[in-house]
Design a protein around this motif. Structure first.
Motif, PDB file in Angstrom:
ATOM      1  N   ALA A   1       0.842  -1.195   0.000  1.00  0.00           N
ATOM      2  CA  ALA A   1       0.000   0.000   0.000  1.00  0.00           C
ATOM      3  C   ALA A   1       0.877   1.245   0.000  1.00  0.00           C
ATOM      4  O   ALA A   1       1.768   1.380   0.840  1.00  0.00           O
ATOM      5  N   ILE A   2       0.650   2.136  -0.945  1.00  0.00           N
ATOM      6  CA  ILE A   2       1.406   3.386  -1.012  1.00  0.00           C
ATOM      7  C   ILE A   2       0.880   4.374   0.019  1.00  0.00           C
ATOM      8  O   ILE A   2       1.626   5.131   0.630  1.00  0.00           O
ATOM      9  N   ASN A   3      -0.426   4.372   0.206  1.00  0.00           N
ATOM     10  CA  ASN A   3      -1.034   5.221   1.240  1.00  0.00           C
ATOM     11  C   ASN A   3      -1.861   4.355   2.173  1.00  0.00           C
ATOM     12  O   ASN A   3      -2.918   3.861   1.814  1.00  0.00           O
ATOM     13  N   ASN A   4      -1.368   4.133   3.391  1.00  0.00           N
ATOM     14  CA  ASN A   4      -2.118   3.343   4.362  1.00  0.00           C
ATOM     15  C   ASN A   4      -3.392   4.066   4.792  1.00  0.00           C
ATOM     16  O   ASN A   4      -4.383   3.440   5.161  1.00  0.00           O
ATOM     17  N   LYS A   5      -3.363   5.381   4.741  1.00  0.00           N
ATOM     18  CA  LYS A   5      -4.547   6.186   5.017  1.00  0.00           C
ATOM     19  C   LYS A   5      -5.028   6.759   3.691  1.00  0.00           C
ATOM     20  O   LYS A   5      -4.233   7.296   2.920  1.00  0.00           O
ATOM     21  N   VAL A   6      -6.314   6.639   3.400  1.00  0.00           N
ATOM     22  CA  VAL A   6      -6.823   7.060   2.088  1.00  0.00           C
ATOM     23  C   VAL A   6      -6.607   8.555   1.863  1.00  0.00           C
ATOM     24  O   VAL A   6      -6.637   9.358   2.802  1.00  0.00           O
ATOM     25  N   PHE A   7      -6.380   8.902   0.587  1.00  0.00           N
ATOM     26  CA  PHE A   7      -6.355  10.309   0.192  1.00  0.00           C
ATOM     27  C   PHE A   7      -7.797  10.796   0.048  1.00  0.00           C
ATOM     28  O   PHE A   7      -8.621  10.125  -0.568  1.00  0.00           O
ATOM     29  N   LEU A   8      -8.070  11.962   0.623  1.00  0.00           N
ATOM     30  CA  LEU A   8      -9.391  12.571   0.514  1.00  0.00           C
ATOM     31  C   LEU A   8      -9.266  13.930  -0.161  1.00  0.00           C
ATOM     32  O   LEU A   8      -8.246  14.610  -0.019  1.00  0.00           O
ATOM     33  N   PRO A   9     -10.294  14.359  -0.899  1.00  0.00           N
ATOM     34  CA  PRO A   9     -10.246  15.686  -1.524  1.00  0.00           C
ATOM     35  C   PRO A   9     -10.189  16.781  -0.467  1.00  0.00           C
ATOM     36  O   PRO A   9     -10.748  16.638   0.627  1.00  0.00           O
ATOM     37  N   SER A  10      -9.535  17.883  -0.803  1.00  0.00           N
ATOM     38  CA  SER A  10      -9.461  19.027   0.093  1.00  0.00           C
ATOM     39  C   SER A  10     -10.842  19.662   0.229  1.00  0.00           C
ATOM     40  O   SER A  10     -11.748  19.420  -0.579  1.00  0.00           O
ATOM     41  N   ALA A  11     -10.987  20.496   1.238  1.00  0.00           N
ATOM     42  CA  ALA A  11     -12.255  21.207   1.438  1.00  0.00           C
ATOM     43  C   ALA A  11     -12.575  22.068   0.227  1.00  0.00           C
ATOM     44  O   ALA A  11     -13.735  22.175  -0.192  1.00  0.00           O
ATOM     45  N   GLN A  12     -11.537  22.665  -0.376  1.00  0.00           N
ATOM     46  CA  GLN A  12     -11.747  23.505  -1.553  1.00  0.00           C
ATOM     47  C   GLN A  12     -12.260  22.680  -2.730  1.00  0.00           C
ATOM     48  O   GLN A  12     -13.199  23.084  -3.425  1.00  0.00           O
ATOM     49  N   GLU A  13     -11.652  21.498  -2.950  1.00  0.00           N
ATOM     50  CA  GLU A  13     -12.112  20.660  -4.056  1.00  0.00           C
ATOM     51  C   GLU A  13     -13.541  20.186  -3.828  1.00  0.00           C
ATOM     52  O   GLU A  13     -14.348  20.140  -4.761  1.00  0.00           O
ATOM     53  N   GLN A  14     -13.873  19.864  -2.593  1.00  0.00           N
ATOM     54  CA  GLN A  14     -15.234  19.414  -2.304  1.00  0.00           C
ATOM     55  C   GLN A  14     -16.255  20.519  -2.561  1.00  0.00           C
ATOM     56  O   GLN A  14     -17.379  20.245  -2.972  1.00  0.00           O
ATOM     57  N   THR A  15     -15.842  21.755  -2.308  1.00  0.00           N
ATOM     58  CA  THR A  15     -16.733  22.890  -2.571  1.00  0.00           C
ATOM     59  C   THR A  15     -16.892  23.118  -4.065  1.00  0.00           C
ATOM     60  O   THR A  15     -17.998  23.339  -4.561  1.00  0.00           O
ATOM     61  N   GLU A  16     -15.772  23.038  -4.793  1.00  0.00           N
ATOM     62  CA  GLU A  16     -15.788  23.307  -6.231  1.00  0.00           C
ATOM     63  C   GLU A  16     -16.357  22.145  -7.040  1.00  0.00           C
ATOM     64  O   GLU A  16     -16.898  22.342  -8.126  1.00  0.00           O
ATOM     65  N   ASN A  17     -16.224  20.937  -6.508  1.00  0.00           N
ATOM     66  CA  ASN A  17     -16.650  19.740  -7.232  1.00  0.00           C
ATOM     67  C   ASN A  17     -17.418  18.816  -6.282  1.00  0.00           C
ATOM     68  O   ASN A  17     -16.834  17.945  -5.646  1.00  0.00           O
ATOM     69  N   PRO A  18     -18.733  19.007  -6.159  1.00  0.00           N
ATOM     70  CA  PRO A  18     -19.523  18.223  -5.207  1.00  0.00           C
ATOM     71  C   PRO A  18     -19.375  16.711  -5.369  1.00  0.00           C
ATOM     72  O   PRO A  18     -19.504  15.968  -4.403  1.00  0.00           O
ATOM     73  N   ARG A  19     -19.082  16.263  -6.584  1.00  0.00           N
ATOM     74  CA  ARG A  19     -18.913  14.833  -6.821  1.00  0.00           C
ATOM     75  C   ARG A  19     -17.782  14.239  -5.990  1.00  0.00           C
ATOM     76  O   ARG A  19     -17.779  13.043  -5.686  1.00  0.00           O
ATOM     77  N   SER A  20     -16.836  15.080  -5.587  1.00  0.00           N
ATOM     78  CA  SER A  20     -15.660  14.582  -4.874  1.00  0.00           C
ATOM     79  C   SER A  20     -15.923  14.301  -3.397  1.00  0.00           C
ATOM     80  O   SER A  20     -15.081  13.710  -2.729  1.00  0.00           O
ATOM     81  N   ARG A  21     -17.072  14.708  -2.878  1.00  0.00           N
ATOM     82  CA  ARG A  21     -17.283  14.692  -1.429  1.00  0.00           C
ATOM     83  C   ARG A  21     -17.204  13.311  -0.798  1.00  0.00           C
ATOM     84  O   ARG A  21     -16.827  13.172   0.355  1.00  0.00           O
ATOM     85  N   SER A  22     -17.566  12.293  -1.545  1.00  0.00           N
ATOM     86  CA  SER A  22     -17.520  10.932  -0.988  1.00  0.00           C
ATOM     87  C   SER A  22     -16.322  10.135  -1.504  1.00  0.00           C
ATOM     88  O   SER A  22     -16.224   8.932  -1.262  1.00  0.00           O
ATOM     89  N   ALA A  23     -15.413  10.792  -2.211  1.00  0.00           N
ATOM     90  CA  ALA A  23     -14.309  10.082  -2.869  1.00  0.00           C
ATOM     91  C   ALA A  23     -13.211   9.670  -1.897  1.00  0.00           C
ATOM     92  O   ALA A  23     -12.876  10.401  -0.969  1.00  0.00           O
ATOM     93  N   LYS A  24     -12.650   8.494  -2.147  1.00  0.00           N
ATOM     94  CA  LYS A  24     -11.477   8.003  -1.428  1.00  0.00           C
ATOM     95  C   LYS A  24     -10.515   7.420  -2.458  1.00  0.00           C
ATOM     96  O   LYS A  24     -10.928   6.684  -3.356  1.00  0.00           O
ATOM     97  N   LEU A  25      -9.250   7.748  -2.304  1.00  0.00           N
ATOM     98  CA  LEU A  25      -8.228   7.266  -3.245  1.00  0.00           C
ATOM     99  C   LEU A  25      -7.289   6.314  -2.542  1.00  0.00           C
ATOM    100  O   LEU A  25      -6.698   6.647  -1.507  1.00  0.00           O
ATOM    101  N   ARG A  26      -7.151   5.105  -3.114  1.00  0.00           N
ATOM    102  CA  ARG A  26      -6.206   4.107  -2.602  1.00  0.00           C
ATOM    103  C   ARG A  26      -5.221   3.753  -3.717  1.00  0.00           C
ATOM    104  O   ARG A  26      -5.620   3.547  -4.863  1.00  0.00           O
ATOM    105  N   ILE A  27      -3.953   3.663  -3.357  1.00  0.00           N
ATOM    106  CA  ILE A  27      -2.892   3.392  -4.327  1.00  0.00           C
ATOM    107  C   ILE A  27      -2.044   2.245  -3.798  1.00  0.00           C
ATOM    108  O   ILE A  27      -1.716   2.194  -2.607  1.00  0.00           O
ATOM    109  N   ALA A  28      -1.705   1.316  -4.682  1.00  0.00           N
ATOM    110  CA  ALA A  28      -0.888   0.169  -4.274  1.00  0.00           C
ATOM    111  C   ALA A  28       0.120  -0.162  -5.369  1.00  0.00           C
ATOM    112  O   ALA A  28      -0.101   0.142  -6.547  1.00  0.00           O
ATOM    113  N   GLU A  29       1.208  -0.780  -4.956  1.00  0.00           N
ATOM    114  CA  GLU A  29       2.258  -1.221  -5.878  1.00  0.00           C
ATOM    115  C   GLU A  29       2.345  -2.733  -5.823  1.00  0.00           C
ATOM    116  O   GLU A  29       2.360  -3.328  -4.744  1.00  0.00           O
ATOM    117  N   LYS A  30       2.406  -3.352  -7.007  1.00  0.00           N
ATOM    118  CA  LYS A  30       2.528  -4.794  -7.051  1.00  0.00           C
ATOM    119  C   LYS A  30       3.953  -5.210  -6.690  1.00  0.00           C
ATOM    120  O   LYS A  30       4.927  -4.677  -7.209  1.00  0.00           O
TER     121      LYS A  30
END
Length: 299
Positions: free
Chosen positions: A269-298
């Protein structure tokens, strides 16, 4: 517009792009992530982008020899890579959310804001639609859909009410469905509960959880060692599956151990804690409000 890409730089940065590499965007949509990947690739690199929705083809970049559009569900990732004679790729990106384009299209039936036929198919050439689910599933199967995919506590009551209503008149449109289910929802939770009902039907119609499982398992086979998987999720069912798969290399999340008790997993796992959109992005892009980003390396 399909949508503004969520966590655009973070998602593409997570791929750790090699300029001459081979990459896959399994959710092309409006092409935002794909265009950013292409911007970082050299002339000898290649990007394969998947989408089963015919509307997405309007967004294909013109005349770029580094780009191949695959008109297919991402569950067939391994098959298509074999078709193109690609043994391994350097990175795979998935943005699992439903696009604003689908919610805003009044005729597709994804949103309860408009009256339209109950469709909800991502691939309009595919088989059963939401009306088929609502009118043909037996009560127990319908209850399971609402419980498993909508996490509705009153799933059995919902299913029972729908079955009774459809015996008098088929439920063919969004307004038909709203007329049946709205009385079961407290006013203070009405929009949230309706969103869950529509989410459950959409997941069932498009076989989203099965397709996600097949894509993740294919990604493990297609990625080369050191290759990256970057996944954006938007609801707990998706996120749990992706989290389990990265943690254990298995959908159920059960970690295997060797003789010495060391954890066996094909991922780091590259990020053990999920990446979340910033407050600014959530304001500008409502679709991002529930988003979680997970990244892994094989590994």
């Amino acid at each position: 517009m399909y949508h503004i890409p969520v966590l655009l730089n973070e998602t593409v940065d997570g791929l750790n792009i090699k300029s001459g590499g081979i990459y896959v965007d399994v959710t092309f949509g409006g092409g935002g992530h794909s265009r950013e990947i292409l911007r970082r690739l050299s002339d000898d690199a290649h990007l394969y982008s998947f989408d089963q929705d015919a509307d997405a083809e309007q967004n294909i970049p013109d005349g770029d020899k580094r780009f191949t559009f695959v008109r297919s569900n991402f569950r067939y990732l391994k098959n298509w890579m074999r078709y193109y004679d690609v043994e391994h790729v350097d990175g795979i990106l998935a943005d699992l959310g439903v696009s604003s384009h689908h919610f805003d299209d009044e005729e597709r039936g994804f949103s309860f804001r408009f009256d339209a036929p109950l469709d909800m198919r991502m691939n309009e050439r595919a088989g059963a639609n939401a009306a088929d689910v609502v009118n043909k599933y037996d009560e127990e199967r319908l209850a399971n859909v609402f419980y498993l995919y909508g996490e509705m506590k009153n799933s059995r009551r919902l299913a029972s009410t729908i079955v009774k209503a459809r015996s008098a008149k088929a439920i063919c449109t969004i307004n038909d469905l709203l007329e049946v289910v709205k009385p079961l929802m407290p006013r203070e939770r009405e929009k949230k509960d309706l969103a869950r009902v529509f989410q459950a039907l959409r997941i069932e119609v498009n076989h989203e959880m099965e397709a996600l499982q097949e894509m993740l398992e294919a990604a493990l086979q297609v990625l080369r060692p050191g290759g990256r998987l970057s996944v954006l999720t938007y609801h707990s069912l998706e996120d749990r599956m992706v989290k389990n798969f990265i943690r254990a290399g298995r959908i159920d999340g059960k970690v295997q151990q060797d003789f010495y008790g060391r954890r066996l997993t094909p991922w780091r796992a590259i990020n053990n804690k999920v990446f979340l959109p910033s407050a600014q992005e959530q304001t500008e892009n409502p679709r991002s409000r529930s988003a979680k980003l997970r990244i892994a390396e094989k590994l």
